[in-house]
Design a protein around this motif. Structure first.
Motif, PDB file in Angstrom:
ATOM      1  N   ALA A  28       0.834  -1.205   0.000  1.00 45.80           N
ATOM      2  CA  ALA A  28       0.000   0.000   0.000  1.00 45.80           C
ATOM      3  C   ALA A  28       0.866   1.252   0.000  1.00 45.80           C
ATOM      4  O   ALA A  28       0.585   2.214  -0.719  1.00 45.80           O
ATOM      5  CB  ALA A  28      -0.934   0.001   1.198  1.00 45.80           C
ATOM      6  N   ALA A  29       1.922   1.245   0.803  1.00 47.73           N
ATOM      7  CA  ALA A  29       2.839   2.384   0.822  1.00 47.73           C
ATOM      8  C   ALA A  29       3.492   2.556  -0.544  1.00 47.73           C
ATOM      9  O   ALA A  29       3.649   3.681  -1.035  1.00 47.73           O
ATOM     10  CB  ALA A  29       3.904   2.188   1.899  1.00 47.73           C
ATOM     11  N   SER A  69      -5.112   0.462   3.964  1.00 53.22           N
ATOM     12  CA  SER A  69      -5.351   1.858   4.329  1.00 53.22           C
ATOM     13  C   SER A  69      -4.242   2.377   5.242  1.00 53.22           C
ATOM     14  O   SER A  69      -3.718   3.477   5.040  1.00 53.22           O
ATOM     15  CB  SER A  69      -6.710   1.979   5.015  1.00 53.22           C
ATOM     16  OG  SER A  69      -6.958   3.303   5.405  1.00 53.22           O
ATOM     17  N   GLU A  70      -3.873   1.585   6.243  1.00 50.10           N
ATOM     18  CA  GLU A  70      -2.773   1.978   7.142  1.00 50.10           C
ATOM     19  C   GLU A  70      -1.471   2.137   6.372  1.00 50.10           C
ATOM     20  O   GLU A  70      -0.735   3.108   6.573  1.00 50.10           O
ATOM     21  CB  GLU A  70      -2.575   0.925   8.236  1.00 50.10           C
ATOM     22  CG  GLU A  70      -3.641   0.906   9.288  1.00 50.10           C
ATOM     23  CD  GLU A  70      -3.419  -0.203  10.305  1.00 50.10           C
ATOM     24  OE1 GLU A  70      -2.358  -0.874  10.260  1.00 50.10           O
ATOM     25  OE2 GLU A  70      -4.317  -0.397  11.135  1.00 50.10           O
ATOM     26  N   GLY A  71      -1.175   1.186   5.528  1.00 51.49           N
ATOM     27  CA  GLY A  71       0.069   1.236   4.760  1.00 51.49           C
ATOM     28  C   GLY A  71       0.132   2.420   3.822  1.00 51.49           C
ATOM     29  O   GLY A  71       1.192   3.012   3.606  1.00 51.49           O
ATOM     30  N   GLY A  72      -1.012   2.794   3.260  1.00 53.87           N
ATOM     31  CA  GLY A  72      -1.055   3.927   2.347  1.00 53.87           C
ATOM     32  C   GLY A  72      -0.742   5.255   3.004  1.00 53.87           C
ATOM     33  O   GLY A  72      -0.393   6.218   2.334  1.00 53.87           O
ATOM     34  N   LEU A  82       9.402  -0.717   7.912  1.00 51.49           N
ATOM     35  CA  LEU A  82       8.470  -1.844   8.015  1.00 51.49           C
ATOM     36  C   LEU A  82       8.924  -2.994   7.130  1.00 51.49           C
ATOM     37  O   LEU A  82       8.944  -4.153   7.537  1.00 51.49           O
ATOM     38  CB  LEU A  82       7.058  -1.390   7.626  1.00 51.49           C
ATOM     39  CG  LEU A  82       5.977  -2.461   7.658  1.00 51.49           C
ATOM     40  CD1 LEU A  82       5.755  -2.960   9.085  1.00 51.49           C
ATOM     41  CD2 LEU A  82       4.686  -1.906   7.082  1.00 51.49           C
ATOM     42  N   ALA A  83       9.311  -2.686   5.908  1.00 52.52           N
ATOM     43  CA  ALA A  83       9.734  -3.727   4.969  1.00 52.52           C
ATOM     44  C   ALA A  83      10.993  -4.428   5.428  1.00 52.52           C
ATOM     45  O   ALA A  83      11.159  -5.625   5.235  1.00 52.52           O
ATOM     46  CB  ALA A  83       9.963  -3.114   3.579  1.00 52.52           C
ATOM     47  N   LEU A  84      11.884  -3.694   6.075  1.00 54.95           N
ATOM     48  CA  LEU A  84      13.174  -4.247   6.501  1.00 54.95           C
ATOM     49  C   LEU A  84      13.189  -4.632   7.962  1.00 54.95           C
ATOM     50  O   LEU A  84      14.245  -4.939   8.503  1.00 54.95           O
ATOM     51  CB  LEU A  84      14.284  -3.232   6.208  1.00 54.95           C
ATOM     52  CG  LEU A  84      14.465  -2.860   4.755  1.00 54.95           C
ATOM     53  CD1 LEU A  84      15.457  -1.712   4.618  1.00 54.95           C
ATOM     54  CD2 LEU A  84      14.914  -4.058   3.948  1.00 54.95           C
ATOM     55  N   GLY A  85      12.048  -4.639   8.590  1.00 53.57           N
ATOM     56  CA  GLY A  85      11.947  -4.884  10.031  1.00 53.57           C
ATOM     57  C   GLY A  85      12.701  -6.084  10.537  1.00 53.57           C
ATOM     58  O   GLY A  85      13.239  -6.072  11.632  1.00 53.57           O
TER      59      GLY A  85
END
Length: 89
Positions: A28-29, A69-72, A82-85
């Motif tokens: 979404a982001a 929706s949150e990611g956007g 977040l992706a590299l968490g």
């Protein structure tokens, strides 16, 4: 475009590892970044659409839409974190 493309790929890796929640938010982001910059992935070959549908199916449509929706709303830096968490642990 490079940031969006990398995040999209990281989202796919997350989905492949069973991290459906994070994948949905990262995708979404990615879409929000692409929309902001007027970017399109339409010409880029990938299995993205299939992966998104698999994650939607695993989470259920309501949960997927909530996470999307949150990611956007994520800032670029937060989407990358977040992706590299998994690298932080």
């Amino acid at each position: 475009f490079g940031v969006a493309w990398c995040l999209r790929g990281l989202g796919t890796l997350l989905a492949d590892e069973g991290e459906a929640v994070r994948a949905a938010q990262v995708w979404a982001a990615t879409q929000a970044i692409a929309d902001e910059g007027g970017l399109s992935f339409a010409e880029m070959p990938s299995d993205y659409e299939m992966k998104v549908e698999q994650v939607r199916d695993s989470l259920g449509p309501d949960e997927f839409e909530r996470l999307w929706s949150e990611g956007g709303e994520l800032r670029h830096e937060d989407a990358a974190r977040l992706a590299l968490g998994r690298l932080d642990s």
